[in-house]
Structures are given as structure tokens and as C-alpha cells.
Design an enzyme around this catalytic site. Structure first.
Site, mmCIF file in Angstrom:
data_model
loop_
_atom_site.group_PDB
_atom_site.id
_atom_site.type_symbol
_atom_site.label_atom_id
_atom_site.label_comp_id
_atom_site.label_asym_id
_atom_site.label_seq_id
_atom_site.Cartn_x
_atom_site.Cartn_y
_atom_site.Cartn_z
ATOM 1 N N GLU A 1 0.830 -1.217 0.000
ATOM 2 C CA GLU A 1 0.000 0.000 0.000
ATOM 3 C C GLU A 1 0.860 1.262 0.000
ATOM 4 O OE1 GLU A 1 -3.764 0.499 1.941
ATOM 5 O OE2 GLU A 1 -3.602 -1.520 2.745
ATOM 6 N N ASN B 1 -9.692 -5.026 4.061
ATOM 7 C CA ASN B 1 -9.129 -6.261 3.473
ATOM 8 C C ASN B 1 -8.015 -6.647 4.421
ATOM 9 O OD1 ASN B 1 -9.634 -6.628 0.110
ATOM 10 N ND2 ASN B 1 -10.101 -4.622 0.963
HETATM 11 N N1 CDT Z 1 -5.891 -3.173 3.923
HETATM 12 C C1 CDT Z 1 -5.291 -3.019 5.115
HETATM 13 O O1 CDT Z 1 -5.122 -1.912 5.584
HETATM 14 N N2 CDT Z 1 -4.890 -4.142 5.737
HETATM 15 C C2 CDT Z 1 -4.148 -4.132 6.964
HETATM 16 C C3 CDT Z 1 -3.235 -5.309 7.023
HETATM 17 C C4 CDT Z 1 -1.862 -4.949 6.794
HETATM 18 S S1 CDT Z 1 -0.802 -6.330 6.880
HETATM 19 C C5 CDT Z 1 0.673 -5.622 6.473
HETATM 20 C C6 CDT Z 1 -5.011 -4.204 8.199
HETATM 21 O O2 CDT Z 1 -4.757 -3.442 9.126
HETATM 22 O O3 CDT Z 1 -5.890 -5.044 8.273
#
Ligand code: CDT
Length: 311
Positions: free
Chosen positions: A142, A193
Site C-alpha cells: 500500500e 481487506n
Molecule cells: N488493507 C489493510 O489496511 N490491511 C491491513 C493489514 C496490513 S498487513 C501488512 C489491516 O490493518 O488489516
């Protein structure tokens, strides 16, 4: 009182087209209408697979996961049908903004009212993961594919209340809810997600579901707000994502929860006044908060422990 539908999505394949995904969104929308919902909340990046798991090199391919207009040609049917049914919705998507020759990329969520107008926009602030490609199969890029959101944590008067949004990793940070709480938020809509098995120690993965609810329940209670947390769940392109889509009351209690890892709608009447007793007493911010003692919160990012005492 808002009747809310939390519209969990199962996995979205890399090859799934926008029209195919929108068809799934429409099915959930119509189901929500059959329950007389007024508002439907969809997950983070609800129009595509969770593409930051791959180190995409081809810019055209990468751009293909982003929306340059909302609604665009593929999402217009969602807006049209929602307006026809008199339903509002929130939805997460990858946003590509062209500023001259500069491409800006955000992980974005919008709030659309029952007349089809966009009444709120939020760009994800807490981007998890990393910018560099790691030597492991499960990436979380991200920080490579999005900029930090530049809109803060706004709230909006809509649906007869005060609504705000945040996205996935934001839910783990108390500041997210508090900034909205200080604007009197009554309902936070958030999509996520959340993968497991990317390379974290098993001990952390095993607690992922617990932490998911822990943070949303704490955020709700400490700010006397409803929280609607909506997952994109299931095994997506070989990677497992948790479900547990839920609606949390201002008491911190989960009052509705999905039972599957697929496309699933849960519905709840949310009385926005349920937060009032908390706001009037234990969490009467004006009476009890002591911001003069909270300066480190905005002055410092990482923790700096005090120096060790010499013995
Ligand atoms: N999409 C998102 O922000 N997912 C994060 C997981 C990150 S794992 C490096 C969450 O906090 O669920």
C-alpha cells in the site's frame, strides 16, 4: 434511526471485470432494499481484487485497478440503481487523480446519499505495509501504490445523523475514531481487506480475528459511536482474508455479524441516539478530556522511551 446493511464481499479475482463486480454489488444492494435499508456499506477496494499484494511493474496494468471518475462508466449502474431504490451507500476504491502530468493515487471511500449525490469523501491515512518489494510471496504494497490521504477525518451530516469514514488499517489507531469523535460522529463506516499468512508470526495471525473486533469495539465505545466494519473476505488469489463483518453499537457490543466469508448482507436498525448517554456522562468530552496532557499525541510520531537511569 438508520437501517444499515453491511455488504460483505467474498474474494474478487484478478481477472474479474468491473461489470462483473458491480453485478455482485447490485445483488447486495437489491437484497438490502428488500429489507428496507437506507444505507449500504461496502468494503475497502470493493471494485477490484486487493492488487497491492503484487509488485505490479506495468503502469497501464496498475492504472487499470484505479478509478479516474466516480461514477465512471462501469460504476454508473450502481449509482443509478441506488438512486432508483432510494438507497445510500459507502464504497471503497482505488482513486487516480491526474494533476497535470502528475498521477496521484489514493485508497479512497465515498459516501453517496439516497439521491445519488456524493456527500463525503475520505482518503486512507494509515497506509500499512511497505513500499519496497520484500523477498516473500505475500506483499502488502500500500505504501508503494497509494499516497497518504490528504483530507483528514471529516464527518458529514447525512442520513439524519453525523457520519464519518475510515479504511481498514485506520481502525487500529485510536486517533482515527477520536478525531471523528471530537466532531460528534455517530456512525463510522469502514471497509477492510485484512490478510493473514503474509509472513507474520503465527501467534499474530491466530489473533487477527480477535484484534479486528477489539479495535472496532473499543473505538465505538470510547467515542460513543456506531461502527460498521465491512470485510472483503475469503481466499482471494490464494491469499486468505478474514471476514467477521460486523455492526458495533456505541456500547461497544457487536449487534450483528456475518457468518460466512462470501458475499453476505447483515442488517441492523441503528439508533443514533444510543450514544447519547455515554456522551452525556462517562465520555462527556467537554467535561472530562484533558488535552493539555495529550500534547505528545500530535508532537511525536514514534515512541521515545526515557533514558535509562545509571546505577
Ligand atoms: N488493507 C489493510 O489496511 N490491511 C491491513 C493489514 C496490513 S498487513 C501488512 C489491516 O490493518 O488489516
Amino acid at each position: 434511526m438508520i437501517r444499515v446493511g453491511a455488504a460483505q464481499l467474498g474474494p474478487i479475482a484478478r481477472t474479474e471485470t468491473r461489470p462483473q463486480v458491480v453485478k455482485r454489488l447490485l445483488a447486495l444492494l437489491r437484497e438490502a432494499k428488500s429489507y428496507n435499508c437506507q444505507l449500504v456499506a461496502y468494503p475497502e477496494l470493493a471494485l477490484t481484487t486487493f492488487f497491492p499484494r503484487w509488485p505490479l511493474e506495468d503502469e497501464a496494468e496498475l492504472d487499470g485497478f484505479y478509478e479516474t471518475a466516480m461514477p465512471g462508466p462501469a460504476t454508473q449502474p450502481l449509482f443509478d440503481e441506488a438512486r432508483r431504490l432510494g438507497l445510500g451507500f459507502s464504497i471503497g476504491f482505488a482513486e487516480l487523480v491526474l494533476e497535470g502530468n502528475r498521477k496521484r493515487r489514493f485508497n479512497t471511500s465515498i459516501l453517496v446519499d439516497q439521491g445519488g449525490a456524493i456527500v463525503g469523501k475520505y482518503r486512507k491515512v494509515h497506509l500499512p505495509g511497505h513500499a519496497d518489494v520484500l523477498d516473500r510471496p505475500g506483499q502488502h504494497l500500500e505504501k508503494r501504490f497509494f499516497e497518504v490521504g490528504d483530507l483528514g477525518f471529516p464527518v458529514y451530516r447525512a442520513f439524519g445523523g453525523i457520519l464519518g469514514m475510515c479504511i481498514c488499517n485506520d481502525r487500529r489507531w485510536p486517533e482515527t475514531y477520536r478525531v471523528m469523535g471530537l466532531q460528534g460522529v455517530e456512525m463510522v463506516l469502514l471497509g477492510y481487506n485484512s490478510p493473514v499468512g503474509l509472513g507474520d508470526p503465527y501467534e499474530l495471525d491466530a489473533l487477527e480475528s480477535f484484534h479486528n473486533h477489539l479495535v472496532m469495539q473499543a473505538g465505538a465505545y470510547q467515542n460513543a459511536t456506531w461502527v460498521v466494519g465491512v470485510a472483503k473476505a475469503g481466499t482471494e488469489e490464494g491469499f486468505n482474508q478474514i471476514g467477521q463483518t460486523c455492526i458495533v453499537a456505541p456500547s461497544g457490543e457487536i449487534v450483528a455479524q456475518c457468518a460466512t466469508l462470501g458475499d453476505e448482507l447483515i442488517v441492523r436498525d441503528c439508533d443514533l441516539d444510543l450514544g447519547a448517554p455515554y456522551r452525556a456522562d462517562i465520555f462527556n468530552f467537554a467535561a472530562h478530556r484533558r488535552p493539555e496532557h495529550y500534547r505528545l499525541i500530535v508532537e511525536r510520531t514514534g515512541a521515545i522511551p526515557p533514558p535509562e537511569k545509571k546505577s
